[in-house]
Design a protein around this motif. Structure first.
Motif, PDB file in Angstrom:
ATOM      1  N   ALA A 118       8.115 -22.018 -14.552  1.00  8.20           N
ATOM      2  CA  ALA A 118       8.131 -20.744 -13.838  1.00  8.20           C
ATOM      3  C   ALA A 118       9.138 -19.791 -14.441  1.00  8.20           C
ATOM      4  CB  ALA A 118       8.432 -20.975 -12.368  1.00  8.20           C
ATOM      5  N   GLU A 123       8.247 -18.718  -8.032  1.00  6.38           N
ATOM      6  CA  GLU A 123       7.049 -19.298  -8.619  1.00  6.38           C
ATOM      7  C   GLU A 123       7.305 -20.746  -9.021  1.00  6.38           C
ATOM      8  OE1 GLU A 123       5.840 -16.860 -11.846  1.00  6.38           O
ATOM      9  OE2 GLU A 123       5.416 -15.102 -10.618  1.00  6.38           O
ATOM     10  N   LYS A 124       6.241 -21.530  -9.069  1.00  7.83           N
ATOM     11  CA  LYS A 124       6.375 -22.932  -9.478  1.00  7.83           C
ATOM     12  C   LYS A 124       6.062 -23.120 -10.950  1.00  7.83           C
ATOM     13  CE  LYS A 124       5.879 -25.298  -5.084  1.00  7.83           C
ATOM     14  NZ  LYS A 124       5.290 -26.476  -4.404  1.00  7.83           N
ATOM     15  N   THR A 126       3.887 -20.903 -14.550  1.00 11.39           N
ATOM     16  CA  THR A 126       3.235 -19.689 -15.027  1.00 11.39           C
ATOM     17  C   THR A 126       2.208 -20.044 -16.081  1.00 11.39           C
ATOM     18  OG1 THR A 126       5.284 -18.432 -14.679  1.00 11.39           O
ATOM     19  CG2 THR A 126       3.585 -17.396 -16.027  1.00 11.39           C
ATOM     20  N   PRO A 142       0.755 -16.367 -12.282  1.00 12.80           N
ATOM     21  CA  PRO A 142       1.545 -17.354 -11.528  1.00 12.80           C
ATOM     22  C   PRO A 142       0.659 -18.462 -10.986  1.00 12.80           C
ATOM     23  CG  PRO A 142       1.268 -15.332 -10.248  1.00 12.80           C
ATOM     24  CD  PRO A 142       0.723 -15.051 -11.607  1.00 12.80           C
ATOM     25  N   HIS A 144       0.627 -22.092  -8.471  1.00 11.13           N
ATOM     26  CA  HIS A 144       1.307 -22.969  -7.514  1.00 11.13           C
ATOM     27  C   HIS A 144       1.165 -24.428  -7.914  1.00 11.13           C
ATOM     28  CE1 HIS A 144       1.440 -25.587  -3.946  1.00 11.13           C
ATOM     29  NE2 HIS A 144       2.396 -24.774  -3.506  1.00 11.13           N
TER      30      HIS A 144
END
Length: 452
Positions: A118, A123-124, A126, A142, A144
């Motif tokens: 991220a 954000e987790k 990208t 982005p 998840h």
């Protein structure tokens, strides 16, 4: 899907209810030798399969500290072009380490799409698309949780939010990341052509479905239970491959730890044009190593009491048995399967001891002297020590050649057989047991290998 040595530990209960280290700037690959006619690059530690496009090969590599990175190599020379940090978020260990998606966009150019750590606090991860040759960033999205990006014809397919009730697959334009359409639930691409994509809908009752790539219009649907019978459970793993006009699928057995019941399993073939089932082989397990399900499938039947039979090589076009050996010919224990490049024989490899070899067409034993076979270099692999990621991932397996008369490895071997490597645009790429990437251009077009 199961990818040796990706151990089949995946469970889809939660998701069903909710819906190959190179440094940037390194000089090139090692000089080609007689054993590797094209090139080898020992500066990478590839842990995924490689994808190809626009004269570039891309893979996921692991650095010494356990961090992942996306690495791009010049396909003609093996020279490292660029690398960037990579991650996995939401992928199941039994699926193995995800490869970057490499998609050609015309004019000899391609885009490499991979999952980066991220870039923003909330954000987790990208999704990042880069020019395949220069590494220049083109667009981001982005993410998840995801099983990872996949090339699907001229587009990029991405499973999104796989850990959430809003799970979906989106189809993206590789040039700008624009979303073309989306499909609710969790799906994996199993085949794609210029205009059509076939996906496996991962659910309690899984379905194989074909869609028009530009519009998302469904063209056919095939419930897997219609092909193999009731009681399919994808927790055991799956694998697909395609010929010119057929898609061949394998669903592995899964034994429920509570009920002790084993799920429905086997091989089947369906027409790419309309999804009609061509043939089915229930109650057989795919053996490893072996070819892609659509090319040289080798299987072993299992009866209702769970007892294994002999071994059979099938014709992927018809499902018919091309050759087999009987259960009484199978030696006791302590062996691993080994096959020659032509896969016309089946060998039982015993490390540092004499094995046995059978002619698959006749079922008769053949002389051991001079008999060689390809088998796993490592039979008890260790999981990858990935940094800050879910444990339990294994790198894709490497094959080595063995003298079946002595059980010793042949160190002068050249490229592994094509049934293992497959080919992409005429190139065959593989990793050795240390993670180095190798390539040779000795084929025409693209053919499926053990890993797809």
């Amino acid at each position: 899907m199961i990818r040796p040595h990706a151990k089949p530990t995946m469970t889809l209960a939660a998701t069903a209810l909710l819906a190959g280290g190179a440094l940037a700037g390194c000089s090139g690959g090692d000089d080609a030798g007689t054993d590797y006619p094209a090139w080898q690059n020992t500066r990478v530690n590839a842990v995924s399969r490689a994808t190809v496009g626009g004269g570039v090969a891309a893979a996921t590599s692991m650095k010494p500290d356990g961090a992942l990175e996306t690495v791009a190599l010049d396909l003609a020379t093996g020279r490292t072009l660029w690398s960037h940090p990579a991650t996995m978020i939401g992928r199941l260990p039994g699926m193995g380490v995800q490869a970057p998606a490499t998609v050609e966009i015309g004019g000899g150019h391609a885009v490499v799409v991979a999952l980066d750590p991220a870039s923003r606090p909330r954000e987790k991860a990208t999704l990042v698309a880069r020019d395949a040759r220069t590494g220049r960033q083109l667009w981001t999205r982005p993410v998840h949780s995801t099983f990872g990006p996949q090339g699907c014809g001229p587009y990029v397919c991405l499973s999104e939010n796989t850990a959430l009730a809003s799970a979906r697959m989106v189809v993206l334009d590789p040039r700008d990341g624009r979303q073309l359409w989306r499909l609710p639930g969790i799906s994996e691409v199993e085949w794609a052509g210029p205009d059509k994509v076939v996906v496996l809908r991962l659910a309690s009752h899984p379905v194989l479905e074909a869609y028009a790539l530009k519009t998302g219009k469904v063209s056919w649907q095939l419930p897997i239970e219609q092909a193999l019978g009731d009681g399919v459970d994808l927790s055991g793993g799956w694998a697909f491959g395609a010929t010119e006009d057929k898609i061949v699928g394998y669903v592995a057995p899964f034994t429920d730890p509570q009920t002790k019941r084993t799920s429905t399993f086997g091989l089947f073939s369906a027409r790419l044009s309309d999804g009609a089932v061509d043939w089915m082989r229930p109650n057989v397990v795919r053996v490893y190593p072996s070819g892609n399900p659509a090319y040289a499938p080798v299987v072993r039947p299992v009866d209702e009491q769970g007892q294994y039979g002999g071994f059979a090589r099938l014709d992927a076009e018809t499902g018919r048995v091309l050759g087999q050996i009987t259960p009484t010919q199978v030696p006791g224990t302590g062996w691993w399967l080994a096959f020659p490049p032509s896969m016309d024989k089946l060998g039982f490899l015993k490390r540092d001891a004499p094995g046995s070899v059978y002619d698959l067409s006749t079922g008769e034993p053949t002389p051991l002297k001079g008999a060689n076979g390809w088998s796993f270099c490592v039979t008890d692999p260790k999981p990858l020590s990935l940094r800050d990621m879910t444990p339990g991932f294994y790198s894709i397996a490497a094959l080595c050649e063995f003298d079946l008369a002595t059980g010793k490895r042949i160190t002068s071997s050249s490229a592994p057989p094509s049934w293992f490597t497959g080919s992409q645009a005429g190139w065959r790429l593989w990793r050795d047991e240390k993670g180095a990437l190798h390539a040779v251009k000795d084929a025409a077009g693209s053919t499926p290998g053990m890993y797809g």
